[in-house]
Design a protein around this motif. Structure first.
Motif, PDB file in Angstrom:
ATOM      1  N   HIS A 209       0.837  -1.198   0.000  1.00  0.00           N
ATOM      2  CA  HIS A 209       0.000   0.000   0.000  1.00  0.00           C
ATOM      3  C   HIS A 209       0.875   1.252   0.000  1.00  0.00           C
ATOM      4  CE1 HIS A 209      -3.869   2.049   1.733  1.00  0.00           C
ATOM      5  NE2 HIS A 209      -3.610   2.381   0.489  1.00  0.00           N
ATOM      6  N   VAL A 210       1.934   1.232   0.803  1.00  0.00           N
ATOM      7  CA  VAL A 210       2.869   2.362   0.834  1.00  0.00           C
ATOM      8  C   VAL A 210       3.477   2.584  -0.546  1.00  0.00           C
ATOM      9  CG1 VAL A 210       5.047   3.195   1.785  1.00  0.00           C
ATOM     10  CG2 VAL A 210       3.391   2.094   3.288  1.00  0.00           C
ATOM     11  N   LEU A 211       3.914   1.498  -1.188  1.00  0.00           N
ATOM     12  CA  LEU A 211       4.511   1.605  -2.513  1.00  0.00           C
ATOM     13  C   LEU A 211       3.529   2.177  -3.519  1.00  0.00           C
ATOM     14  CD1 LEU A 211       6.598  -1.666  -2.900  1.00  0.00           C
ATOM     15  CD2 LEU A 211       7.468   0.663  -3.042  1.00  0.00           C
ATOM     16  N   LEU A 212       2.280   1.705  -3.462  1.00  0.00           N
ATOM     17  CA  LEU A 212       1.268   2.209  -4.392  1.00  0.00           C
ATOM     18  C   LEU A 212       1.077   3.708  -4.234  1.00  0.00           C
ATOM     19  CD1 LEU A 212      -1.404  -0.619  -4.174  1.00  0.00           C
ATOM     20  CD2 LEU A 212      -0.096   0.021  -6.192  1.00  0.00           C
ATOM     21  N   ARG A 213       0.977   4.162  -2.994  1.00  0.00           N
ATOM     22  CA  ARG A 213       0.778   5.595  -2.753  1.00  0.00           C
ATOM     23  C   ARG A 213       1.984   6.393  -3.214  1.00  0.00           C
ATOM     24  NH1 ARG A 213       0.237   5.880   3.247  1.00  0.00           N
ATOM     25  NH2 ARG A 213       0.073   8.128   2.892  1.00  0.00           N
ATOM     26  N   ALA A 214       3.176   5.901  -2.910  1.00  0.00           N
ATOM     27  CA  ALA A 214       4.391   6.618  -3.303  1.00  0.00           C
ATOM     28  C   ALA A 214       4.534   6.670  -4.816  1.00  0.00           C
ATOM     29  CB  ALA A 214       5.611   5.959  -2.671  1.00  0.00           C
ATOM     30  N   LYS A 215       4.289   5.553  -5.479  1.00  0.00           N
ATOM     31  CA  LYS A 215       4.428   5.513  -6.932  1.00  0.00           C
ATOM     32  C   LYS A 215       3.376   6.378  -7.613  1.00  0.00           C
ATOM     33  CE  LYS A 215       6.657   0.979  -7.233  1.00  0.00           C
ATOM     34  NZ  LYS A 215       6.548  -0.422  -7.712  1.00  0.00           N
ATOM     35  N   ALA A 216       2.168   6.399  -7.062  1.00  0.00           N
ATOM     36  CA  ALA A 216       1.132   7.264  -7.626  1.00  0.00           C
ATOM     37  C   ALA A 216       1.516   8.730  -7.483  1.00  0.00           C
ATOM     38  CB  ALA A 216      -0.207   7.002  -6.944  1.00  0.00           C
ATOM     39  N   MET A 217       2.077   9.098  -6.323  1.00  0.00           N
ATOM     40  CA  MET A 217       2.497  10.471  -6.095  1.00  0.00           C
ATOM     41  C   MET A 217       3.589  10.866  -7.093  1.00  0.00           C
ATOM     42  SD  MET A 217       4.971  12.556  -4.608  1.00  0.00           S
ATOM     43  CE  MET A 217       4.962  14.264  -4.061  1.00  0.00           C
ATOM     44  N   VAL A 218       4.551   9.965  -7.336  1.00  0.00           N
ATOM     45  CA  VAL A 218       5.622  10.237  -8.295  1.00  0.00           C
ATOM     46  C   VAL A 218       5.051  10.402  -9.698  1.00  0.00           C
ATOM     47  CG1 VAL A 218       7.652   9.260  -9.437  1.00  0.00           C
ATOM     48  CG2 VAL A 218       7.427   9.111  -6.950  1.00  0.00           C
TER      49      VAL A 218
END
Length: 314
Positions: A209-218
């Motif tokens: 979930h953390v990765l998804l949020r971070a990648k979406a932000m990028v």
């Protein structure tokens, strides 16, 4: 297990009957109708796995309908997610109707009546998964059916891109890797649906979930020249060190992921004739590169050729 159903392989007079049987065999029992029985054309490529199946389907205009008698004759319970890859379709369930254009997605449930109206020369990628798998992560999934998810921006875009990318890795002979890819793909779908409804979602791994949020932000901020690991960490509410440790499990870092996404974006535009009128520097600036010399060095290192040579395919 893989299967392919192609109407071109049967006599013209039998093609729609063949298609109707193929759809039912690939997904769930359905009614299937078209105004063009004599000249119908359709193709399904499907890969079935332990937790889900994923298929690419295309064809001419027709309608499929999951009826009460189909449901009564079935003991299995599935969710299906249609990702539109060309033209349009309309999904109707529980009184909701989602018109999908290229890049859009929508969920529907096999345990309740639904209808799909598919446009001429449409194509979709369809993910079918056990209802229990999705409900374990997202208990309110049924109330999210027949709702359009925009796959062209934000988290929806990331979900769409990863569904298409993960589909290429589901046929790995490594059983452990295949299981992980399936679970992660279900996590992605649950997260995308949860984002639409602001619902809680229980992922198989909280770090995903953390990765998804971070990648979406990028992905949403590539044009910002100030985008860096500190900005991403602040947006996620996590220390740079902790976030980097999560990215490290994928063999990269926050900075490395940002650089990769920017370089991929530039390469994509350099290969697209629609951007021929734009200079290389304009494209680089669009993806957040502020130092052209550094950009050129990074591009050459990554693609083993200069941006100009890449564009001209030298």
């Amino acid at each position: 297990m893989q299967a392919r159903y192609d109407t071109e392989e049967v006599d013209a007079r039998d093609r729609f009957s063949f298609w109707r049987d193929a759809v039912c065999d690939s997904y769930v029992q359905l009614g299937c109708e078209t105004d063009n029985r004599q000249n119908f054309r359709g193709l399904i490529d499907i890969s079935r796995h332990s937790a889900l199946s994923i298929s690419r389907v295309s064809g001419l205009a027709h309608r499929v309908e999951r009826r009460k008698r189909d449901i009564n004759a079935s003991t299995d319970s599935y969710f299906l997610l249609s990702l539109q890859t060309d033209k349009t379709s309309r999904i109707t369930q529980f009184g909701n109707a989602a018109l999908l254009r290229t890049g859009d997605m929508a969920l529907y449930s096999s345990t309740d009546p639904y209808a799909l109206d598919l446009a001429e020369n449409f194509s979709q990628t369809v993910v079918q998964l056990s209802a229990d798998k999705l409900l374990d992560r997202l208990p309110n999934a049924r109330v999210l059916t027949a709702r359009r998810i925009d796959g062209t921006q934000g988290l929806g875009k990331l979900v769409r891109q990863n569904i298409l990318a993960f589909a290429e890795h589901l046929n790995s002979e490594n059983t452990t890797q295949q299981e992980l890819v399936q679970e992660t793909l279900i996590d992605l779908i649950a997260t995308g649906l949860a984002a639409e409804s602001q619902a809680a979602v229980e992922l198989s791994s909280p770090e995903q979930h953390v990765l998804l949020r971070a990648k979406a932000m990028v992905s949403d901020n590539l044009s910002n020249p100030d985008l860096n690991r500190d900005l991403v960490a602040r947006a996620i509410g996590m220390s740079v060190r902790r976030l980097n440790s999560i990215f490290a499990k994928e063999g990269t870092s926050i900075a490395g992921f940002i650089r990769q996404k920017r370089l991929d974006g530039v390469a994509r535009d350099l290969s697209d004739p629609r951007y021929d009128a734009q200079s290389i520097s304009e494209i680089a600036f669009h993806y957040g590169f502020s130092n052209l010399q550094s950009f050129s060095t990074q591009f050459r290192k990554h693609f083993d050729r200069s941006p100009r040579a890449f564009r001209t395919k030298v």
